[in-house]
Design a protein around this motif. Structure first.
Motif, short mmCIF file in Angstrom:
data_model
loop_
_atom_site.label_atom_id
_atom_site.label_comp_id
_atom_site.label_asym_id
_atom_site.label_seq_id
_atom_site.Cartn_x
_atom_site.Cartn_y
_atom_site.Cartn_z
N ASN A 199 0.89 -1.30 0.00
CA ASN A 199 -0.20 0.18 0.12
C ASN A 199 0.80 1.26 -0.02
O ASN A 199 0.64 2.31 -0.71
CB ASN A 199 -1.01 0.02 1.05
CG ASN A 199 -2.16 -1.18 1.14
OD1 ASN A 199 -2.31 -1.44 0.03
ND2 ASN A 199 -2.46 -1.21 1.96
N SER A 200 1.90 1.31 0.59
CA SER A 200 2.81 2.33 0.82
C SER A 200 3.67 2.55 -0.65
O SER A 200 3.91 3.73 -0.94
CB SER A 200 3.86 2.13 1.81
OG SER A 200 3.26 2.36 3.20
N LEU A 201 4.14 1.37 -1.15
CA LEU A 201 4.49 1.43 -2.46
C LEU A 201 3.59 2.14 -3.61
O LEU A 201 3.95 2.71 -4.31
CB LEU A 201 5.03 0.07 -2.92
CG LEU A 201 6.11 -0.61 -1.98
CD1 LEU A 201 6.47 -2.03 -2.45
CD2 LEU A 201 7.47 0.08 -2.14
N ARG A 202 2.25 1.58 -3.37
CA ARG A 202 1.46 2.26 -4.37
C ARG A 202 1.31 3.71 -4.16
O ARG A 202 0.97 4.68 -5.24
CB ARG A 202 0.05 1.68 -4.23
CG ARG A 202 -0.19 0.19 -4.84
CD ARG A 202 -1.42 -0.44 -4.55
NE ARG A 202 -1.50 -1.79 -5.21
CZ ARG A 202 -1.67 -2.14 -6.54
NH1 ARG A 202 -1.68 -0.98 -7.64
NH2 ARG A 202 -1.69 -3.25 -6.85
N LEU A 203 1.12 4.28 -2.99
CA LEU A 203 1.47 5.55 -2.43
C LEU A 203 2.67 6.40 -3.15
O LEU A 203 2.23 7.38 -3.98
CB LEU A 203 1.17 5.86 -1.33
CG LEU A 203 1.05 7.37 -0.68
CD1 LEU A 203 -0.29 7.75 -1.11
CD2 LEU A 203 1.07 7.29 0.87
#
Length: 442
Positions: A345-349
Motif C-alpha cells: 500500500n505504501s509502495l502504491r502511494l
C-alpha cells in the motif's frame, strides 16, 4: 594481534573510550592530534599494515565515502604525511604504492556481449606484490585493488553510468550487464538474478511454455519492455532480494529487458552527493526504463529505509517534468510473519505521487523464510503462482502503456504554459517570476 596496540593507553589521564573499534574515528583523531604518545605510534603501525583494508570498511559518513572515492584527498594526504610516511613528507604516487600492501582482487573477465540466461561469468584472481613502508613483503586479501585506483578511472566509471549518451547506456553491450557488481563501487551487476541458476531445474523455465507471450517487435512498443527491479534490503540472504530475483527471471522469460539494481553502496540522501556513481546509476536506470518492479520487506508496518532511500534519490522533477511520469510500476512485499499489505500500500502511494500507473495485481508473501529453499528459489505454492500472475500481467501492462505514455501525460496546463512561455519553466523560474510580478505590483 593489533588489538593491544590499538588500545594502548595515551600519556594523558583521559580514559580510553570503550565499545567496538571505529577505525575511521581512530584515523581522524590520529591525523588531527599533535600530541605524541603510544596511541599515535599505534596508529602509524595500524595504518602502514592495514591501510588497504581500512579503505574497504563500511562508510560511516560522507567524508569517509569521499576519501574512498578519492574525491577529497586532503584528509588522506594529511594523514599519510603526518602518521605514516613522516611529518611533512611529500605524498607521491610512489609513496602511496609503497604504503599499499599486496592485494588480491577479483576481476570479471572481459566480454562485449550480453551473456545468455544460462551462461556463467569466469573470474580471474589477480595478485600484486609491493613493498610496504617498513620494507616488509606481505599479502592482504581484499576485494579492491587500490593501487590501480585513480581519479580518472573513477570519473570514467561515473561517466559510464550517466544517461548523457542514451544509446550507449541502453546498449546490450554495456558493462553493467554482468553477474556481479564492480567491487570498487558496487555499480553494475544488472544480471545478478542469473547467477547460480541451474537451467535444468529452474522452475521459471518449466512454467515458461505456459506463459502468455507477445511478439513485442510487432506491437507499437517495437522492442522488449525495459524493466528496472528494485529491492529493499542489504542482507546477503535477503528475502526481498530473493523475491525480486524471481520476478526478474520471470520477466526475462516473458521477453523483457531486465536490469536489477544493487542498493549496496548507495549513500543516504544528501544533495551534495548527486555525482556519486550509485546515484547516477539509479537515476540513469530510471530514465532508461519503461517500468519498475518494486519489492520491499515490511518492517515496523512500513517499507524499509533501504528501499525508500532508493526512491528518494530519484529526482521529483528534471527541469519541470517528473522523470518517472508515465512509467509503469508493479509492487510486491515479503513478510517475516503473517500476511500483510502495509508495504505494498505504501509502495502504491509512492507510485501515485511519482505519477506512475501501477499494475492492479500485487504479491505479498507471508513467512518468507518458509517459502524459499536453500538455493534462494521459491518453493511451489499458491504464493508462487501469484508471483507468476503478477509478472505476466506486468509485462503485458508495460508493453501496452509504454508507447502511449507521452499521450497520457500530455496535459492542458503544460500546453498552455508552453504557448505562453515557449517552454515549461522550472519551479525556481516560476517562483522568481512570481516574486518579480509581486514587486512590480507593489
Amino acid at each position: 594481534f593489533l588489538r593491544p596496540l590499538l588500545f594502548s593507553q595515551p600519556a594523558s589521564p583521559r580514559p580510553m573510550p570503550h565499545g567496538p573499534i571505529d577505525p575511521w574515528r581512530l584515523l581522524h583523531e590520529s591525523s588531527q592530534s599533535k600530541r605524541p604518545g603510544p596511541q599515535q605510534l599505534s596508529m602509524k603501525i595500524f595504518a602502514s599494515i592495514t591501510l588497504n583494508a581500512v579503505l574497504n570498511l563500511p562508510f560511516q559518513s560522507q567524508s569517509h565515502r569521499q576519501l574512498y572515492n578519492c574525491t577529497n584527498s586532503s584528509f588522506l594526504t594529511r594523514f599519510l604525511s603526518q602518521n605514516v610516511i613522516g611529518g611533512g613528507a611529500e605524498i607521491t604516487s610512489t609513496n602511496l604504492r609503497n604504503l599499499t600492501a599486496s592485494t588480491t582482487s577479483i576481476t570479471p573477465s572481459s566480454s562485449s556481449t550480453l551473456p545468455s540466461s544460462n551462461s556463467t561469468t569466469n573470474y580471474s584472481t589477480k595478485t600484486t606484490t609491493t613493498t610496504t613502508a617498513n620494507s616488509t613483503n606481505s599479502t592482504i586479501s581484499s576485494p579492491l585493488d587500490t593501487t590501480n585506483m585513480t581519479t580518472s578511472t573513477l570519473l570514467d566509471d561515473v561517466a559510464m553510468y550517466t544517461y548523457d549518451d542514451k544509446d550507449a547506456f541502453a546498449s546490450l553491450d554495456h558493462s553493467g550487464y554482468s553477474l556481479e557488481s564492480d567491487p570498487s563501487h558496487f555499480a553494475g551487476g544488472w544480471l545478478a538474478h542469473r547467477k547460480g541458476v541451474k537451467e535444468d531445474s529452474c522452475w521459471v523455465k518449466q512454467v515458461g511454455p505456459k506463459l502468455t507471450r507477445y511478439d513485442y517487435q510487432s506491437l507499437p512498443i517495437g522492442r522488449a519492455p525495459r524493466i528496472l527491479v528494485l529491492y529493499g534490503s542489504l542482507r546477503p540472504t535477503s528475502f526481498s532480494k530473493k523475491l525480486a530475483y524471481e520476478f526478474a527471471r520471470l520477466l526475462e522469460e516473458l521477453g523483457c529487458d531486465v536490469r536489477t539494481y544493487n542498493p549496496h553502496g548507495l549513500p543516504v540522501r544528501d544533495p551534495s552527493l548527486e555525482n556519486h556513481i550509485k546515484v547516477q546509476e539509479i537515476r540513469s536506470l530510471t530514465q532508461w526504463s519503461d517500468g519498475h518492479m518494486w519489492v520491499s520487506p515490511e518492517m515496523h508496518g512500513q517499507i524499509t529505509g533501504v528501499f525508500k532511500n532508493q526512491i528518494d534519490w530519484i529526482p521529483l522533477n528534471t527541469g519541470s517534468v517528473r522523470p518517472t511520469q508515465g512509467k509503469t510500476c508493479c509492487v510486491a512485499q515479503v513478510n517475516g510473519g503473517s500476511q500483510s499489505f502495509n508495504a505494498v500500500n505504501s509502495l502504491r502511494l509512492l507510485a501515485r505521487w511519482m505519477r506512475m500507473p501501477c499494475a492492479t495485481n500485487q504479491s505479498s508473501v507471508p513467512k518468507a523464510w518458509m517459502e524459499f529453499d536453500d538455493d534462494g528459489r521459491m518453493k511451489e505454492s499458491s504464493y508462487r503462482d501469484r508471483v507468476v500472475d503478477v509478472a505476466e500481467e506486468f509485462a503485458k501492462f508495460t508493453a501496452v502503456m509504454a508507447p502511449v505514455s507521452e499521450e497520457l501525460t500530455d496535459r492542458y496546463s503544460e500546453r498552455k504554459e508552453k504557448e505562453a512561455e515557449g517552454r515549461l519553466l522550472t519551479q525556481a523560474e516560476k517562483e522568481t517570476k512570481q516574486v518579480v510580478n509581486e514587486a512590480r505590483k507593489a
